[in-house]
Design a protein around this motif. Structure first.
Motif, short mmCIF file in Angstrom:
data_model
loop_
_atom_site.label_atom_id
_atom_site.label_comp_id
_atom_site.label_asym_id
_atom_site.label_seq_id
_atom_site.Cartn_x
_atom_site.Cartn_y
_atom_site.Cartn_z
N ARG A 215 0.80 -1.23 0.00
CA ARG A 215 0.00 0.00 0.00
C ARG A 215 0.84 1.29 0.00
O ARG A 215 0.30 2.39 -0.11
CB ARG A 215 -0.91 0.01 1.24
CG ARG A 215 -1.93 -1.12 1.24
CD ARG A 215 -2.92 -0.92 2.37
NE ARG A 215 -2.26 -0.81 3.67
CZ ARG A 215 -2.74 -0.13 4.71
NH1 ARG A 215 -3.89 0.52 4.60
NH2 ARG A 215 -2.09 -0.10 5.86
N GLN A 216 2.17 1.18 0.19
CA GLN A 216 3.01 2.38 0.33
C GLN A 216 2.88 3.30 -0.88
O GLN A 216 2.85 2.85 -2.02
CB GLN A 216 4.46 1.92 0.46
CG GLN A 216 5.46 3.03 0.64
CD GLN A 216 6.85 2.45 0.91
OE1 GLN A 216 7.01 1.57 1.75
NE2 GLN A 216 7.84 2.94 0.19
N ILE A 217 2.78 4.60 -0.62
CA ILE A 217 2.71 5.58 -1.71
C ILE A 217 3.18 6.93 -1.18
O ILE A 217 2.91 7.27 -0.02
CB ILE A 217 1.26 5.66 -2.28
CG1 ILE A 217 1.20 6.54 -3.54
CG2 ILE A 217 0.26 6.15 -1.24
CD1 ILE A 217 -0.09 6.34 -4.35
N SER A 218 3.92 7.67 -1.99
CA SER A 218 4.38 8.98 -1.52
C SER A 218 4.22 10.02 -2.63
O SER A 218 4.20 9.67 -3.83
CB SER A 218 5.83 8.91 -1.04
OG SER A 218 6.71 8.93 -2.14
N PHE A 219 4.11 11.26 -2.20
CA PHE A 219 3.92 12.39 -3.13
C PHE A 219 4.88 13.49 -2.71
O PHE A 219 4.73 14.10 -1.65
CB PHE A 219 2.48 12.94 -3.04
CG PHE A 219 1.42 11.90 -3.31
CD1 PHE A 219 0.89 11.75 -4.59
CD2 PHE A 219 0.95 11.07 -2.29
CE1 PHE A 219 -0.10 10.80 -4.84
CE2 PHE A 219 -0.03 10.12 -2.54
CZ PHE A 219 -0.56 9.97 -3.83
N ALA A 253 -7.10 3.05 -4.34
CA ALA A 253 -6.99 1.73 -3.71
C ALA A 253 -6.12 1.77 -2.45
O ALA A 253 -6.11 0.83 -1.67
CB ALA A 253 -6.42 0.72 -4.71
N ARG A 254 -5.39 2.86 -2.27
CA ARG A 254 -4.48 2.97 -1.13
C ARG A 254 -4.88 4.02 -0.11
O ARG A 254 -4.47 3.97 1.05
CB ARG A 254 -3.06 3.28 -1.65
CG ARG A 254 -2.39 2.06 -2.23
CD ARG A 254 -1.33 2.38 -3.28
NE ARG A 254 -0.82 1.11 -3.82
CZ ARG A 254 -1.45 0.37 -4.72
NH1 ARG A 254 -2.62 0.78 -5.22
NH2 ARG A 254 -0.96 -0.78 -5.13
N LEU A 255 -5.67 5.02 -0.58
CA LEU A 255 -6.08 6.12 0.30
C LEU A 255 -7.60 6.22 0.25
O LEU A 255 -8.22 5.70 -0.69
CB LEU A 255 -5.44 7.44 -0.17
CG LEU A 255 -3.92 7.44 -0.24
CD1 LEU A 255 -3.42 8.77 -0.76
CD2 LEU A 255 -3.32 7.15 1.13
N PRO A 256 -8.22 6.90 1.20
CA PRO A 256 -9.68 7.07 1.12
C PRO A 256 -10.07 7.64 -0.24
O PRO A 256 -9.53 8.68 -0.65
CB PRO A 256 -9.97 8.06 2.25
CG PRO A 256 -8.83 7.91 3.20
CD PRO A 256 -7.63 7.55 2.37
N PRO A 257 -10.97 6.94 -0.97
CA PRO A 257 -11.33 7.39 -2.32
C PRO A 257 -11.73 8.86 -2.33
O PRO A 257 -12.46 9.31 -1.47
CB PRO A 257 -12.49 6.48 -2.72
CG PRO A 257 -12.29 5.24 -1.88
CD PRO A 257 -11.66 5.70 -0.59
#
Ligand SMILES: Cc1cc2nc3c(=O)[nH]c(=O)nc-3n(C[C@H](O)[C@H](O)[C@H](O)COP(=O)(O)OP(=O)(O)OC[C@H]3O[C@@H](n4cnc5c(N)ncnc54)[C@H](O)[C@@H]3O)c2cc1C
Length: 493
Positions: A215-219, A253-257
């Motif tokens: 689920r990891q994701i960065s911006f 799919a990883r953060l609240p839609p």
């Protein structure tokens, strides 16, 4: 077929490595051609961390201030917990400059802008990359290389004295040379994309689900624009959908839609992580630089930096050999740079493991200031007592004082394609020679006050290479070794 094109150096690939080499050769007045198979400049942010040692090199190449204007400091990192709370930390080691280390924090510059700044610098000498020009074959006949280049106007044969494969991780040149590229696939794929979005403030690097590879994701906000660089692991199999809708679904799919709304995708790519090192950096008259010679995970931001430094190591050696220095000097490129890449592969793979456990802090080890060539055959240390500064070390900056008391930065004296010879008080006179700038430091010298200059002792000398490393450190009784050293590495008298 046009067979009329001749040049000393043909650089295949106008990425960070090829452009850096081109700038260095241009300022030396070496004839070269720079080709790239792309139709125009690369547009993505990809390698965005310019490490302190690379900043020093870019100062020497005359582009650091432009890069600093194009980029900015790394923003703090905001790690979100599952309950929505977050912690802000500065995960990147950043220290104020000191006299001997003028750059002590990475600079955040999207790779496309770094390359644009290098292209602009190149244009100041009247050079530019030839785009839409692909290297398709080459033959090294011992005297030179015949390279086949296919472009809009058909095929050309370019005759050159040396061919440089700066053509990236899938290097055509490396394959054609049949140079092994051992290492491993790290079992991980990732997406990197430059996107315009709503829902995040652009002052921090937002990190979600650190350490959870599903689920990891960065911006990361990019400086002076409305883009964020998205980075995230993706499933190992199957193609990633890099469209606006595809990336929106991936985020949802990883953060609240709906928490983040993707407005545009300016550039996107997916890649499998590998750690590989070429068995050789040189075969005859052909050299590999940058990702063509080593690939690794992006953790720690080492790839572009190592690529730039490969080019910077090779540039002065090519210039010297073309001007008459012994050809054996070119063997020291692989001798010096391959061990550096081997260490960097270990570091970035180790940092990837730590990232998998959610640990994102980066220390001085990624700054590349402590790398050097002490064990190199080019490092001559007869400086007497072991000193903090030895032959092979990066020469630290220093502030000295001229005859009028004016401050002179050592890096300013070193800037340019020459060698810098620092003579201690009372050292025997050295005849002037082409490509070597000598400064007598100490009472009665051109620089009477040596300030906090390291390594230089009365009667001895420190000889700094064109790439800013100490080539030779000689004590008073060893000065006879200077002429032989210079003859081996530089243009003969
Ligand atoms: C997500 C991500 C993040 C990264 N972050 C960092 C970071 O923070 N810091 C860092 O240092 N590095 C980072 N990197 C790595 C960095 O992007 C690369 O190491 C760097 O681009 C290597 O430069 P290069 O010039 O060797 O190769 P490339 O940039 O790949 O350039 C090679 C060029 O050769 C051309 N070419 C290929 N074949 C031919 C041919 N046959 N004829 C003519 N031209 C050809 C290509 O079109 C290309 O333009 C990152 C990479 C990724 C993917």
């Amino acid at each position: 077929m046009d067979v009329s094109r001749e040049t000393d150096i043909l650089i295949c690939g106008a990425g960070a490595a090829g452009l850096t080499l081109a700038v260095d050769l241009a300022r030396r007045g070496v004839s070269f051609r720079l080709i790239d198979r792309l139709d125009g400049p690369f547009a993505g942010s990809r390698g965005k961390g310019i490490q302190p040692r690379t900043q020093e090199i870019f100062e020497d190449l005359g582009v650091i201030d432009r890069l600093a204007a194009e980029g900015g400091p790394y923003p703090p990192q905001r790690a979100y917990r599952d309950d929505g709370a977050h912690d802000d930390t500065q995960g990147i080691a950043m220290s104020p400059p000191t006299v001997d280390e003028p750059y002590r924090a990475p600079l955040l510059v999207p790779q496309s802008r770094t390359e644009a700044v290098l292209r602009d610098r190149l244009a100041e000498w009247g050079h530019r990359p030839d785009y839409a020009s692909r290297l398709t074959a080459f033959v090294d006949d011992g005297e030179g290389v015949r390279a086949h280049v296919t472009g809009a106007g058909g095929e050309q044969v370019v005759r050159c004295r040396y061919l440089i494969g700066a053509d990236g991780g899938r290097s055509f040149v490396r394959h054609a040379l049949e140079v092994g590229f051992p290492g491993k696939t790290l079992g991980m794929r990732a997406m990197v994309a430059d996107i315009v979005l709503d829902g995040l403030e652009p002052t921090v690097w937002h990190r979600f689900h650190e350490g959870d590879m599903q689920r990891q994701i960065s911006f990361c906000p990019l400086p002076h624009c409305d883009l964020f660089q998205l980075q995230a692991p993706i499933p190992f199999d199957g193609a990633a959908d890099l469209s606006v809708d595809g990336i929106q679904a991936f985020i949802d799919a990883r953060l609240p839609p709906g928490a983040i709304r993707v407005r545009a995708v300016r550039w996107a790519s997916d890649y499998a992580m590998n750690a590989r090192l070429a068995d050789h950096y040189r075969v005859g008259r052909v050299f590999l630089v940058g990702d063509a010679a080593h690939i690794h995970p992006p953790t720690g931001g080492q790839g572009l930096n190592t690529s730039v430094q490969d080019a910077y190591n090779l540039g002065w050696k090519l210039g010297a050999v073309l001007a008459g220095a012994p050809a054996a000097l070119l063997d020291t490129y692989e001798e010096e740079r391959r061990p550096i890449a081997a260490g960097m592969l270990g570091l970035s793979t180790h940092l990837l493991e730590r990232a998998r456990q959610g640990e994102m802090r980066r220390g001085r080890e990624v700054h590349q200031l402590d790398l050097g060539y002490r064990g190199s055959s080019l490092s001559l240390d007869r400086g007497g007592d072991p000193h903090r500064l030895m032959a092979g070390d990066r020469m630290p900056d220093a502030v000295l004082r001229g005859a009028g008391g004016q401050a002179r930065r050592l890096f300013d004296l070193m800037a340019g394609p020459h060698w810098t010879l620092l003579l201690g008080a009372g050292a025997a006179p050295v005849a002037p020679r082409d490509g070597v700038r000598a400064w007598r430091v100490g009472l009665g010298g051109a620089l009477p006050d040596g300030g906090d200059l390291s390594g230089l002792e009365a009667g001895g000398c420190v000889l700094v290479r064109p790439d800013g490393y100490v080539g030779a450190r000689l004590a008073a009784g060893e000065m006879g070794g200077l002429a032989a050293y210079l003859a081996a590495v530089s243009v003969p008298f």
